[in-house]
Design an enzyme around this catalytic site. Structure first.
Site, short mmCIF file in Angstrom:
data_model
loop_
_atom_site.label_atom_id
_atom_site.label_comp_id
_atom_site.label_asym_id
_atom_site.label_seq_id
_atom_site.Cartn_x
_atom_site.Cartn_y
_atom_site.Cartn_z
N GLU A 69 0.82 -1.22 0.00
CA GLU A 69 0.00 0.00 0.00
C GLU A 69 0.85 1.27 0.00
O GLU A 69 0.44 2.29 -0.56
CB GLU A 69 -0.95 0.00 1.19
N PHE A 131 -11.63 -7.65 13.61
CA PHE A 131 -10.50 -8.05 12.77
C PHE A 131 -10.18 -6.96 11.75
O PHE A 131 -11.06 -6.48 11.05
CB PHE A 131 -10.84 -9.36 12.05
N GLN A 132 -8.94 -6.57 11.70
CA GLN A 132 -8.43 -5.54 10.81
C GLN A 132 -9.16 -4.20 10.98
O GLN A 132 -9.32 -3.43 10.03
CB GLN A 132 -8.47 -5.99 9.35
N LYS A 181 -17.90 -1.16 5.47
CA LYS A 181 -18.28 -2.19 4.50
C LYS A 181 -19.79 -2.18 4.25
O LYS A 181 -20.25 -2.40 3.12
CB LYS A 181 -17.83 -3.56 5.00
N MET A 495 24.27 9.31 2.67
CA MET A 495 24.10 10.59 3.35
C MET A 495 24.36 10.46 4.85
O MET A 495 24.97 11.34 5.46
CB MET A 495 22.70 11.15 3.09
#
Length: 580
Positions: A69, A131-132, A181, A495
Protein backbone atom coordinates in the site's frame (compact mmCIF):
# COMPACT_ATOMS: atom_id res chain seq x y z
CA UNK A 1 -12.44 16.25 -27.97
CA UNK A 2 -14.88 19.15 -27.45
CA UNK A 3 -16.61 19.88 -24.14
CA UNK A 4 -19.89 18.64 -25.64
CA UNK A 5 -18.28 15.39 -26.81
CA UNK A 6 -16.72 14.87 -23.38
CA UNK A 7 -20.11 15.42 -21.73
CA UNK A 8 -21.81 12.99 -24.11
CA UNK A 9 -19.07 10.40 -23.52
CA UNK A 10 -19.37 10.81 -19.75
CA UNK A 11 -23.16 10.41 -19.89
CA UNK A 12 -22.79 7.26 -22.00
CA UNK A 13 -20.39 5.63 -19.56
CA UNK A 14 -21.91 6.55 -16.21
CA UNK A 15 -25.01 5.56 -14.29
CA UNK A 16 -28.04 7.77 -14.86
CA UNK A 17 -29.54 9.77 -12.03
CA UNK A 18 -32.53 8.37 -10.13
CA UNK A 19 -31.14 4.85 -10.31
CA UNK A 20 -30.61 2.51 -7.36
CA UNK A 21 -26.93 1.59 -7.03
CA UNK A 22 -24.56 0.36 -4.33
CA UNK A 23 -22.22 2.53 -2.33
CA UNK A 24 -19.31 0.82 -4.10
CA UNK A 25 -20.69 1.79 -7.50
CA UNK A 26 -21.10 5.33 -6.25
CA UNK A 27 -17.40 5.47 -5.40
CA UNK A 28 -16.44 4.46 -8.92
CA UNK A 29 -18.98 6.79 -10.49
CA UNK A 30 -17.44 9.65 -8.52
CA UNK A 31 -13.98 8.80 -9.83
CA UNK A 32 -15.20 8.80 -13.42
CA UNK A 33 -16.98 12.15 -13.00
CA UNK A 34 -13.80 13.61 -11.51
CA UNK A 35 -11.83 12.57 -14.59
CA UNK A 36 -9.85 9.81 -12.90
CA UNK A 37 -8.39 7.29 -15.32
CA UNK A 38 -5.91 5.40 -13.11
CA UNK A 39 -6.14 4.00 -9.57
CA UNK A 40 -3.28 2.44 -7.61
CA UNK A 41 -4.41 -0.05 -5.02
CA UNK A 42 -4.39 -3.35 -3.16
CA UNK A 43 -7.58 -5.27 -2.31
CA UNK A 44 -8.58 -6.80 1.01
CA UNK A 45 -11.59 -7.87 3.02
CA UNK A 46 -12.97 -4.50 4.07
CA UNK A 47 -12.69 -2.94 0.61
CA UNK A 48 -13.79 -6.04 -1.28
CA UNK A 49 -17.21 -4.67 -2.33
CA UNK A 50 -15.50 -1.75 -4.10
CA UNK A 51 -13.20 -4.19 -5.89
CA UNK A 52 -16.20 -6.34 -6.81
CA UNK A 53 -17.83 -3.31 -8.39
CA UNK A 54 -14.55 -2.44 -10.11
CA UNK A 55 -14.85 -5.73 -12.02
CA UNK A 56 -17.58 -4.08 -14.11
CA UNK A 57 -15.63 -0.84 -14.59
CA UNK A 58 -12.48 -2.30 -16.17
CA UNK A 59 -13.25 -0.50 -19.44
CA UNK A 60 -13.58 2.85 -17.66
CA UNK A 61 -10.90 2.79 -14.94
CA UNK A 62 -7.37 1.42 -15.09
CA UNK A 63 -6.39 -0.23 -11.81
CA UNK A 64 -2.71 -0.86 -11.08
CA UNK A 65 -2.15 -3.60 -8.51
CA UNK A 66 0.83 -2.48 -6.45
CA UNK A 67 2.78 -4.81 -4.18
CA UNK A 68 2.40 -2.77 -0.98
CA UNK A 69 0.00 0.00 0.00
CA UNK A 70 2.90 2.40 0.57
CA UNK A 71 3.81 1.79 -3.07
CA UNK A 72 0.22 2.62 -4.00
CA UNK A 73 0.19 6.05 -2.43
CA UNK A 74 3.70 6.93 -3.63
CA UNK A 75 2.58 5.96 -7.13
CA UNK A 76 -0.48 8.20 -6.73
CA UNK A 77 1.88 11.02 -5.70
CA UNK A 78 4.09 10.48 -8.73
CA UNK A 79 1.01 10.46 -10.97
CA UNK A 80 -0.18 13.74 -9.47
CA UNK A 81 3.22 15.37 -9.86
CA UNK A 82 3.63 14.67 -13.59
CA UNK A 83 -0.03 14.89 -14.67
CA UNK A 84 -1.12 17.87 -12.59
CA UNK A 85 -4.23 15.89 -11.64
CA UNK A 86 -5.40 14.19 -8.45
CA UNK A 87 -3.78 10.82 -7.74
CA UNK A 88 -5.99 8.06 -6.33
CA UNK A 89 -5.12 5.08 -4.13
CA UNK A 90 -7.25 2.24 -2.69
CA UNK A 91 -6.44 0.22 0.43
CA UNK A 92 -8.26 -2.04 2.82
CA UNK A 93 -8.75 -1.51 6.55
CA UNK A 94 -6.28 -2.12 9.38
CA UNK A 95 -2.75 -2.71 8.09
CA UNK A 96 -3.76 -1.71 4.58
CA UNK A 97 -4.81 1.73 5.80
CA UNK A 98 -1.88 2.18 8.18
CA UNK A 99 0.54 1.32 5.36
CA UNK A 100 -0.65 4.53 3.68
CA UNK A 101 0.46 6.77 6.55
CA UNK A 102 4.03 7.44 5.37
CA UNK A 103 2.76 8.39 1.92
CA UNK A 104 0.06 10.62 3.39
CA UNK A 105 2.65 12.42 5.51
CA UNK A 106 4.88 12.79 2.45
CA UNK A 107 2.01 14.12 0.32
CA UNK A 108 0.94 16.50 3.09
CA UNK A 109 4.30 18.20 3.51
CA UNK A 110 4.98 18.28 -0.25
CA UNK A 111 1.46 19.47 -1.20
CA UNK A 112 0.54 16.53 -3.44
CA UNK A 113 -3.16 16.25 -4.38
CA UNK A 114 -4.09 12.66 -3.53
CA UNK A 115 -7.40 11.01 -2.61
CA UNK A 116 -7.16 7.71 -0.72
CA UNK A 117 -10.20 5.49 -0.30
CA UNK A 118 -9.94 2.91 2.46
CA UNK A 119 -12.32 0.12 3.37
CA UNK A 120 -13.44 -0.20 6.98
CA UNK A 121 -15.24 -2.85 9.04
CA UNK A 122 -19.04 -2.83 9.31
CA UNK A 123 -20.32 0.22 11.19
CA UNK A 124 -21.85 -2.09 13.82
CA UNK A 125 -18.34 -3.36 14.63
CA UNK A 126 -16.64 0.01 15.00
CA UNK A 127 -14.94 0.35 18.36
CA UNK A 128 -15.01 -3.40 19.11
CA UNK A 129 -11.43 -4.17 18.02
CA UNK A 130 -12.81 -6.22 15.15
CA UNK A 131 -10.50 -8.05 12.77
CA UNK A 132 -8.43 -5.54 10.81
CA UNK A 133 -10.10 -2.56 12.49
CA UNK A 134 -8.03 0.52 13.19
CA UNK A 135 -9.13 4.06 13.95
CA UNK A 136 -7.81 5.33 10.64
CA UNK A 137 -9.47 8.73 11.03
CA UNK A 138 -7.62 9.63 14.23
CA UNK A 139 -4.41 8.01 12.95
CA UNK A 140 -4.38 10.06 9.74
CA UNK A 141 -5.79 13.37 10.97
CA UNK A 142 -2.34 14.98 11.40
CA UNK A 143 -1.20 13.90 7.93
CA UNK A 144 -4.25 14.73 5.80
CA UNK A 145 -5.76 17.97 4.58
CA UNK A 146 -9.16 16.40 5.33
CA UNK A 147 -10.44 12.95 6.25
CA UNK A 148 -13.90 11.55 6.79
CA UNK A 149 -15.57 8.26 7.65
CA UNK A 150 -18.68 7.23 5.68
CA UNK A 151 -21.15 4.84 7.30
CA UNK A 152 -24.14 5.51 5.00
CA UNK A 153 -23.97 5.12 1.20
CA UNK A 154 -26.17 8.17 0.67
CA UNK A 155 -23.20 10.32 1.69
CA UNK A 156 -20.71 8.89 -0.77
CA UNK A 157 -21.31 11.16 -3.82
CA UNK A 158 -21.17 14.41 -1.86
CA UNK A 159 -18.28 13.31 0.36
CA UNK A 160 -16.12 12.27 -2.60
CA UNK A 161 -16.97 15.49 -4.42
CA UNK A 162 -15.69 17.40 -1.38
CA UNK A 163 -12.63 15.14 -1.21
CA UNK A 164 -11.52 15.95 -4.75
CA UNK A 165 -12.29 19.64 -4.34
CA UNK A 166 -10.26 19.89 -1.14
CA UNK A 167 -7.37 17.80 -2.48
CA UNK A 168 -6.79 19.89 -5.60
CA UNK A 169 -7.71 23.44 -4.59
CA UNK A 170 -5.83 26.03 -2.57
CA UNK A 171 -2.62 24.47 -1.32
CA UNK A 172 -3.15 20.89 -2.54
CA UNK A 173 -2.82 17.93 -0.24
CA UNK A 174 -3.94 14.40 0.62
CA UNK A 175 -7.50 13.47 1.58
CA UNK A 176 -8.57 10.11 3.02
CA UNK A 177 -12.12 8.78 2.88
CA UNK A 178 -12.79 5.72 5.05
CA UNK A 179 -15.92 3.78 4.02
CA UNK A 180 -17.46 1.08 6.19
CA UNK A 181 -18.28 -2.19 4.50
CA UNK A 182 -22.01 -1.85 5.07
CA UNK A 183 -21.97 1.51 3.25
CA UNK A 184 -20.16 -0.09 0.32
CA UNK A 185 -22.79 -2.84 0.09
CA UNK A 186 -25.81 -0.62 0.77
CA UNK A 187 -28.20 0.13 -2.10
CA UNK A 188 -29.50 3.68 -2.29
CA UNK A 189 -31.30 6.02 -4.67
CA UNK A 190 -28.54 7.66 -6.68
CA UNK A 191 -29.42 11.21 -7.67
CA UNK A 192 -26.40 11.75 -9.88
CA UNK A 193 -23.01 13.28 -9.20
CA UNK A 194 -22.44 16.97 -8.72
CA UNK A 195 -18.88 18.29 -8.49
CA UNK A 196 -18.11 20.45 -5.49
CA UNK A 197 -16.98 24.03 -6.04
CA UNK A 198 -17.71 25.58 -2.66
CA UNK A 199 -17.51 24.62 1.00
CA UNK A 200 -18.71 27.26 3.45
CA UNK A 201 -15.90 26.78 5.96
CA UNK A 202 -13.12 26.39 3.36
CA UNK A 203 -11.54 29.25 1.44
CA UNK A 204 -8.96 27.91 -1.03
CA UNK A 205 -8.71 30.99 -3.24
CA UNK A 206 -8.13 34.09 -1.12
CA UNK A 207 -9.21 37.52 -2.24
CA UNK A 208 -6.02 39.28 -3.29
CA UNK A 209 -5.52 42.57 -1.51
CA UNK A 210 -4.35 45.01 -4.15
CA UNK A 211 -2.67 47.31 -1.61
CA UNK A 212 -0.19 44.58 -0.67
CA UNK A 213 0.67 43.96 -4.32
CA UNK A 214 1.23 47.69 -4.77
CA UNK A 215 3.44 47.85 -1.67
CA UNK A 216 5.44 44.85 -2.90
CA UNK A 217 5.98 46.61 -6.23
CA UNK A 218 7.20 49.77 -4.47
CA UNK A 219 9.73 47.78 -2.44
CA UNK A 220 10.97 45.82 -5.46
CA UNK A 221 11.27 48.93 -7.64
CA UNK A 222 13.47 50.55 -4.99
CA UNK A 223 15.71 47.48 -4.68
CA UNK A 224 19.33 47.51 -5.79
CA UNK A 225 19.93 43.81 -5.16
CA UNK A 226 16.63 41.89 -5.54
CA UNK A 227 16.71 38.10 -5.33
CA UNK A 228 13.86 35.70 -6.18
CA UNK A 229 13.35 32.32 -4.50
CA UNK A 230 10.79 30.06 -6.15
CA UNK A 231 9.20 26.84 -4.98
CA UNK A 232 6.66 24.27 -6.07
CA UNK A 233 3.85 26.81 -5.71
CA UNK A 234 4.76 28.09 -9.17
CA UNK A 235 4.15 24.60 -10.61
CA UNK A 236 1.04 23.90 -8.54
CA UNK A 237 -0.40 27.26 -9.56
CA UNK A 238 0.36 26.51 -13.24
CA UNK A 239 2.09 29.89 -13.23
CA UNK A 240 5.36 29.01 -14.98
CA UNK A 241 4.81 31.54 -17.79
CA UNK A 242 3.70 34.27 -15.38
CA UNK A 243 6.76 33.62 -13.24
CA UNK A 244 9.12 33.81 -16.19
CA UNK A 245 7.62 37.12 -17.34
CA UNK A 246 8.00 38.44 -13.79
CA UNK A 247 11.73 37.72 -13.46
CA UNK A 248 12.51 38.75 -17.04
CA UNK A 249 10.97 42.21 -16.75
CA UNK A 250 13.87 43.49 -14.64
CA UNK A 251 16.31 40.60 -14.85
CA UNK A 252 15.94 39.25 -11.31
CA UNK A 253 18.32 36.41 -10.34
CA UNK A 254 16.13 33.42 -9.38
CA UNK A 255 16.96 30.26 -7.41
CA UNK A 256 14.84 27.14 -6.93
CA UNK A 257 14.01 25.12 -3.88
CA UNK A 258 14.28 21.34 -4.32
CA UNK A 259 10.53 21.23 -4.90
CA UNK A 260 10.61 24.17 -7.31
CA UNK A 261 13.02 22.49 -9.73
CA UNK A 262 11.81 22.47 -13.37
CA UNK A 263 9.41 25.40 -12.88
CA UNK A 264 12.07 27.36 -14.78
CA UNK A 265 14.35 25.77 -17.37
CA UNK A 266 17.77 25.17 -15.85
CA UNK A 267 19.51 26.90 -18.76
CA UNK A 268 17.45 30.09 -18.40
CA UNK A 269 19.92 33.02 -18.10
CA UNK A 270 18.32 34.19 -14.83
CA UNK A 271 18.37 30.77 -13.17
CA UNK A 272 21.20 30.91 -10.62
CA UNK A 273 20.83 27.43 -9.14
CA UNK A 274 19.31 25.59 -6.22
CA UNK A 275 18.88 26.74 -2.65
CA UNK A 276 19.40 24.72 0.48
CA UNK A 277 21.73 22.55 2.48
CA UNK A 278 23.30 20.98 -0.62
CA UNK A 279 22.32 23.73 -3.02
CA UNK A 280 24.58 25.97 -5.01
CA UNK A 281 27.14 28.29 -3.46
CA UNK A 282 25.98 31.59 -4.98
CA UNK A 283 22.26 31.52 -4.06
CA UNK A 284 23.03 30.51 -0.49
CA UNK A 285 25.67 33.20 0.04
CA UNK A 286 23.72 35.92 -1.76
CA UNK A 287 20.63 35.30 0.36
CA UNK A 288 22.49 37.21 3.04
CA UNK A 289 23.66 39.91 0.62
CA UNK A 290 20.45 40.90 -1.18
CA UNK A 291 18.37 43.88 -0.10
CA UNK A 292 14.99 42.47 -1.16
CA UNK A 293 14.16 38.76 -0.99
CA UNK A 294 11.11 37.77 -3.04
CA UNK A 295 9.80 34.32 -2.09
CA UNK A 296 7.23 32.79 -4.42
CA UNK A 297 5.36 29.57 -3.61
CA UNK A 298 7.90 28.32 -1.07
CA UNK A 299 7.74 27.85 2.70
CA UNK A 300 11.19 28.71 4.09
CA UNK A 301 11.95 25.15 5.17
CA UNK A 302 14.87 24.72 7.58
CA UNK A 303 16.93 23.07 4.83
CA UNK A 304 16.65 26.34 2.88
CA UNK A 305 17.16 28.82 5.71
CA UNK A 306 19.80 27.25 7.94
CA UNK A 307 19.90 29.25 11.18
CA UNK A 308 16.86 31.48 11.18
CA UNK A 309 18.45 34.09 13.44
CA UNK A 310 21.11 34.61 10.77
CA UNK A 311 18.88 34.34 7.70
CA UNK A 312 18.47 37.35 5.38
CA UNK A 313 18.35 39.81 8.27
CA UNK A 314 19.52 42.62 5.98
CA UNK A 315 16.71 42.10 3.45
CA UNK A 316 13.11 43.15 3.16
CA UNK A 317 11.17 39.94 2.55
CA UNK A 318 8.21 39.79 0.19
CA UNK A 319 6.36 36.48 0.47
CA UNK A 320 3.83 35.36 -2.16
CA UNK A 321 1.94 32.26 -1.02
CA UNK A 322 -1.53 30.76 -1.26
CA UNK A 323 -1.35 29.31 2.25
CA UNK A 324 -1.68 31.99 4.94
CA UNK A 325 -0.21 29.59 7.52
CA UNK A 326 3.17 29.82 5.77
CA UNK A 327 3.40 33.61 5.83
CA UNK A 328 5.40 34.76 8.88
CA UNK A 329 5.68 31.15 10.11
CA UNK A 330 9.46 30.92 9.84
CA UNK A 331 10.57 34.18 8.25
CA UNK A 332 8.85 37.50 8.95
CA UNK A 333 7.59 39.13 5.75
CA UNK A 334 7.83 42.89 5.29
CA UNK A 335 5.12 42.57 2.65
CA UNK A 336 2.88 39.46 2.63
CA UNK A 337 1.03 38.81 -0.64
CA UNK A 338 -1.59 36.17 0.07
CA UNK A 339 -3.02 34.56 -3.04
CA UNK A 340 -2.56 32.25 -6.00
CA UNK A 341 0.63 33.26 -7.81
CA UNK A 342 -1.17 32.66 -11.10
CA UNK A 343 -3.19 35.75 -10.15
CA UNK A 344 -0.74 37.78 -8.06
CA UNK A 345 2.34 37.55 -10.31
CA UNK A 346 0.77 39.32 -13.34
CA UNK A 347 -0.59 42.03 -11.04
CA UNK A 348 2.88 42.54 -9.59
CA UNK A 349 4.66 42.36 -12.95
CA UNK A 350 2.42 45.11 -14.36
CA UNK A 351 3.59 47.48 -11.62
CA UNK A 352 7.32 46.82 -11.96
CA UNK A 353 9.78 49.25 -13.45
CA UNK A 354 12.17 47.84 -16.03
CA UNK A 355 15.55 48.06 -14.30
CA UNK A 356 18.96 46.73 -15.29
CA UNK A 357 20.23 44.30 -12.63
CA UNK A 358 22.95 42.73 -14.79
CA UNK A 359 25.79 43.85 -12.49
CA UNK A 360 24.02 42.22 -9.53
CA UNK A 361 23.44 39.04 -11.55
CA UNK A 362 27.13 38.97 -12.45
CA UNK A 363 28.01 38.68 -8.76
CA UNK A 364 26.17 35.35 -8.72
CA UNK A 365 28.10 34.22 -11.78
CA UNK A 366 31.43 35.05 -10.13
CA UNK A 367 30.56 32.88 -7.12
CA UNK A 368 29.37 30.18 -9.51
CA UNK A 369 32.85 30.13 -11.07
CA UNK A 370 34.29 29.48 -7.63
CA UNK A 371 31.94 26.55 -7.08
CA UNK A 372 32.76 25.14 -10.51
CA UNK A 373 36.46 25.28 -9.71
CA UNK A 374 36.23 23.83 -6.19
CA UNK A 375 33.39 21.31 -6.55
CA UNK A 376 31.56 20.94 -9.85
CA UNK A 377 34.45 20.34 -12.24
CA UNK A 378 35.78 17.33 -10.35
CA UNK A 379 32.29 15.96 -9.65
CA UNK A 380 31.18 16.09 -13.29
CA UNK A 381 34.55 15.34 -14.89
CA UNK A 382 36.53 13.34 -12.31
CA UNK A 383 40.27 12.89 -12.75
CA UNK A 384 40.41 9.59 -10.87
CA UNK A 385 39.33 6.11 -11.98
CA UNK A 386 36.44 6.18 -9.52
CA UNK A 387 33.11 7.11 -11.05
CA UNK A 388 31.05 9.85 -9.40
CA UNK A 389 27.30 10.26 -9.19
CA UNK A 390 27.66 13.66 -10.84
CA UNK A 391 29.28 12.31 -13.98
CA UNK A 392 26.47 9.77 -14.34
CA UNK A 393 23.92 12.59 -14.22
CA UNK A 394 26.01 14.64 -16.68
CA UNK A 395 26.06 11.76 -19.17
CA UNK A 396 22.33 11.31 -18.67
CA UNK A 397 21.71 15.00 -19.41
CA UNK A 398 23.63 14.72 -22.67
CA UNK A 399 21.55 11.73 -23.77
CA UNK A 400 18.11 13.05 -22.73
CA UNK A 401 18.66 16.70 -23.61
CA UNK A 402 17.02 17.58 -20.31
CA UNK A 403 13.64 16.36 -21.59
CA UNK A 404 13.17 13.42 -19.20
CA UNK A 405 11.22 13.22 -15.96
CA UNK A 406 13.74 12.60 -13.18
CA UNK A 407 12.37 10.83 -10.12
CA UNK A 408 14.68 10.40 -7.16
CA UNK A 409 14.67 8.51 -3.92
CA UNK A 410 16.30 10.10 -0.85
CA UNK A 411 19.98 10.47 -0.03
CA UNK A 412 23.21 11.56 -1.70
CA UNK A 413 22.00 10.49 -5.14
CA UNK A 414 18.93 12.71 -4.63
CA UNK A 415 21.00 15.80 -3.89
CA UNK A 416 23.39 15.10 -6.77
CA UNK A 417 20.48 14.63 -9.18
CA UNK A 418 18.76 17.79 -7.95
CA UNK A 419 22.02 19.73 -8.30
CA UNK A 420 23.01 18.55 -11.76
CA UNK A 421 19.97 17.28 -13.67
CA UNK A 422 18.86 19.54 -16.54
CA UNK A 423 15.22 20.39 -17.14
CA UNK A 424 13.60 21.97 -20.17
CA UNK A 425 9.95 21.74 -19.08
CA UNK A 426 7.85 21.86 -15.94
CA UNK A 427 6.71 18.84 -13.91
CA UNK A 428 10.01 17.11 -14.65
CA UNK A 429 11.42 16.69 -11.15
CA UNK A 430 9.73 14.31 -8.72
CA UNK A 431 11.28 13.83 -5.30
CA UNK A 432 10.39 13.50 -1.64
CA UNK A 433 11.33 16.94 -0.36
CA UNK A 434 9.89 17.66 3.05
CA UNK A 435 9.59 14.17 4.55
CA UNK A 436 12.66 12.67 2.89
CA UNK A 437 11.09 9.24 2.43
CA UNK A 438 13.50 6.48 1.48
CA UNK A 439 11.65 4.01 -0.73
CA UNK A 440 9.73 6.80 -2.48
CA UNK A 441 11.61 6.63 -5.77
CA UNK A 442 10.55 3.39 -7.46
CA UNK A 443 6.78 3.51 -6.81
CA UNK A 444 6.68 7.28 -7.48
CA UNK A 445 8.38 6.67 -10.83
CA UNK A 446 5.72 4.10 -11.72
CA UNK A 447 3.01 6.63 -10.98
CA UNK A 448 4.93 9.37 -12.78
CA UNK A 449 5.02 7.24 -15.93
CA UNK A 450 1.25 6.70 -15.84
CA UNK A 451 0.85 10.45 -15.40
CA UNK A 452 3.12 11.19 -18.38
CA UNK A 453 3.36 7.99 -20.48
CA UNK A 454 4.75 9.83 -23.50
CA UNK A 455 7.86 10.98 -21.61
CA UNK A 456 11.01 9.18 -20.53
CA UNK A 457 10.78 8.57 -16.78
CA UNK A 458 14.06 7.83 -15.04
CA UNK A 459 14.19 6.75 -11.40
CA UNK A 460 17.56 7.60 -9.83
CA UNK A 461 17.82 5.56 -6.62
CA UNK A 462 20.49 4.59 -4.10
CA UNK A 463 21.36 1.06 -3.07
CA UNK A 464 19.63 1.63 0.28
CA UNK A 465 16.36 3.20 -0.86
CA UNK A 466 15.73 0.69 -3.65
CA UNK A 467 15.65 -2.13 -1.09
CA UNK A 468 12.80 -0.48 0.82
CA UNK A 469 10.28 -0.82 -2.02
CA UNK A 470 12.01 -3.19 -4.46
CA UNK A 471 8.89 -5.37 -4.51
CA UNK A 472 7.28 -2.78 -6.81
CA UNK A 473 9.31 -4.32 -9.62
CA UNK A 474 6.42 -6.77 -9.57
CA UNK A 475 4.03 -3.95 -10.43
CA UNK A 476 6.19 -3.05 -13.43
CA UNK A 477 6.38 -6.71 -14.44
CA UNK A 478 2.61 -7.13 -14.42
CA UNK A 479 1.48 -3.82 -15.90
CA UNK A 480 4.42 -2.73 -18.05
CA UNK A 481 5.30 0.79 -16.90
CA UNK A 482 8.33 1.79 -19.01
CA UNK A 483 10.36 3.14 -16.11
CA UNK A 484 14.14 3.32 -16.39
CA UNK A 485 15.74 2.47 -13.03
CA UNK A 486 19.21 3.86 -12.43
CA UNK A 487 20.79 2.61 -9.19
CA UNK A 488 23.82 4.58 -8.03
CA UNK A 489 25.51 2.09 -5.73
CA UNK A 490 28.14 3.36 -3.30
CA UNK A 491 27.76 0.39 -0.92
CA UNK A 492 26.77 2.74 1.90
CA UNK A 493 23.78 4.59 3.26
CA UNK A 494 25.65 7.51 1.79
CA UNK A 495 24.10 10.59 3.35
CA UNK A 496 24.17 9.15 6.86
CA UNK A 497 27.77 8.04 6.28
CA UNK A 498 28.70 11.56 5.15
CA UNK A 499 27.32 13.05 8.36
CA UNK A 500 29.09 10.41 10.43
CA UNK A 501 32.34 11.27 8.67
CA UNK A 502 31.99 15.05 9.05
CA UNK A 503 30.32 15.36 12.43
CA UNK A 504 30.93 12.08 14.28
CA UNK A 505 34.66 11.49 13.78
CA UNK A 506 34.10 8.96 10.99
CA UNK A 507 32.52 6.49 13.43
CA UNK A 508 30.62 4.56 10.76
CA UNK A 509 27.76 2.99 12.67
CA UNK A 510 25.62 0.59 10.62
CA UNK A 511 25.82 2.47 7.33
CA UNK A 512 27.69 -0.11 5.25
CA UNK A 513 24.85 -1.91 3.51
CA UNK A 514 25.16 -5.20 1.64
CA UNK A 515 23.01 -5.47 -1.47
CA UNK A 516 21.77 -8.31 -3.65
CA UNK A 517 22.61 -8.68 -7.31
CA UNK A 518 20.15 -6.02 -8.48
CA UNK A 519 20.37 -7.07 -12.12
CA UNK A 520 19.54 -10.67 -11.17
CA UNK A 521 16.65 -9.48 -9.01
CA UNK A 522 15.31 -7.43 -11.92
CA UNK A 523 15.61 -10.40 -14.25
CA UNK A 524 13.62 -12.41 -11.72
CA UNK A 525 10.83 -9.94 -12.48
CA UNK A 526 11.47 -10.29 -16.25
CA UNK A 527 13.02 -6.82 -16.40
CA UNK A 528 16.23 -6.45 -18.42
CA UNK A 529 19.25 -4.86 -16.81
CA UNK A 530 22.99 -4.34 -16.68
CA UNK A 531 25.75 -3.38 -14.23
CA UNK A 532 28.58 -0.95 -14.94
CA UNK A 533 31.75 -0.62 -12.88
CA UNK A 534 34.04 1.12 -15.37
CA UNK A 535 33.75 4.57 -16.92
CA UNK A 536 34.43 3.35 -20.45
CA UNK A 537 31.12 1.44 -20.46
CA UNK A 538 28.96 4.12 -18.81
CA UNK A 539 27.69 6.09 -21.78
CA UNK A 540 26.83 3.07 -23.91
CA UNK A 541 25.06 1.44 -20.94
CA UNK A 542 22.97 4.57 -20.35
CA UNK A 543 22.15 4.73 -24.05
CA UNK A 544 21.03 1.08 -24.02
CA UNK A 545 18.84 1.77 -20.99
CA UNK A 546 17.15 4.77 -22.60
CA UNK A 547 16.61 3.06 -25.95
CA UNK A 548 15.21 -0.13 -24.45
CA UNK A 549 11.51 -0.62 -25.18
CA UNK A 550 10.21 -1.21 -21.69
CA UNK A 551 11.49 -0.97 -18.16
CA UNK A 552 15.23 -1.42 -17.62
CA UNK A 553 17.48 -1.50 -14.55
CA UNK A 554 21.03 -0.16 -14.72
CA UNK A 555 23.30 -0.39 -11.69
CA UNK A 556 26.32 1.92 -11.67
CA UNK A 557 29.07 1.46 -9.10
CA UNK A 558 30.26 4.84 -7.82
CA UNK A 559 32.79 6.03 -5.25
CA UNK A 560 32.13 4.62 -1.79
CA UNK A 561 33.13 7.64 0.25
CA UNK A 562 32.40 10.56 -2.05
CA UNK A 563 30.61 13.46 -0.34
CA UNK A 564 28.02 15.92 -1.61
CA UNK A 565 29.23 19.51 -1.49
CA UNK A 566 28.62 22.41 -1.04
CA UNK A 567 26.98 21.91 2.34
CA UNK A 568 25.33 24.13 4.91
CA UNK A 569 25.97 22.25 8.13
CA UNK A 570 23.02 21.97 10.48
CA UNK A 571 22.90 24.88 12.92
CA UNK A 572 24.93 27.22 10.70
CA UNK A 573 24.04 30.18 8.52
CA UNK A 574 23.58 29.92 4.76
CA UNK A 575 26.57 32.30 4.45
CA UNK A 576 28.71 29.67 6.18
CA UNK A 577 28.18 27.18 3.37
CA UNK A 578 31.27 25.04 2.90
CA UNK A 579 32.67 24.05 -0.47
CA UNK A 580 34.68 21.15 0.95
Amino acid sequence: MSTLEKTETLEATTVAANTQISGSQAVLEALIHEGVDTVFGYPGGAIMPIYDALYDYNDKLKHILVRHEQGGIHAAQGYARTSGRVGVAFATSGPGATNLVTGLADAMIDSNPVVCVTGQVFASLLGTDAFQETDVINITTPVTKWNYQVTDANEIPSVLAKAFYIARTGRPGPVLIDITKNAQLQLFDYEGYEKCNHIRSYRPAPIVRKEYVEEAARVINAAKKPFVLFGQGVILGKAEEEFQRFIEKSGFPAAATVMGLSALATDHPLHVGMLGMHGNYAPNVMTNECDVLIAIGMRFDDRVTGRLDKYAKQAKVIHLDIDPAEIDKNVKAAVPVWGDCKETLPMLTALLDKVDHSAWLQQFRELEKEEIKEVIQEELNPTTDIMTMGEVVRELNELTGGNAVIVTDVGQHQMVACRYAKYTQSKSSVTSGGLGTMGFGLPAAIGAWYGAPDRDVIAIIGDGGIQMTIQELGTIMQFGAKVKILILNNEFLGMVRQWQQLFHDKRYSFVNITSPDFVAVAKGYYIDGNKVSERQHLKSALKTMLEHDGSYLLEVMVGKENNVFPMVAQGTSVSEIRLK
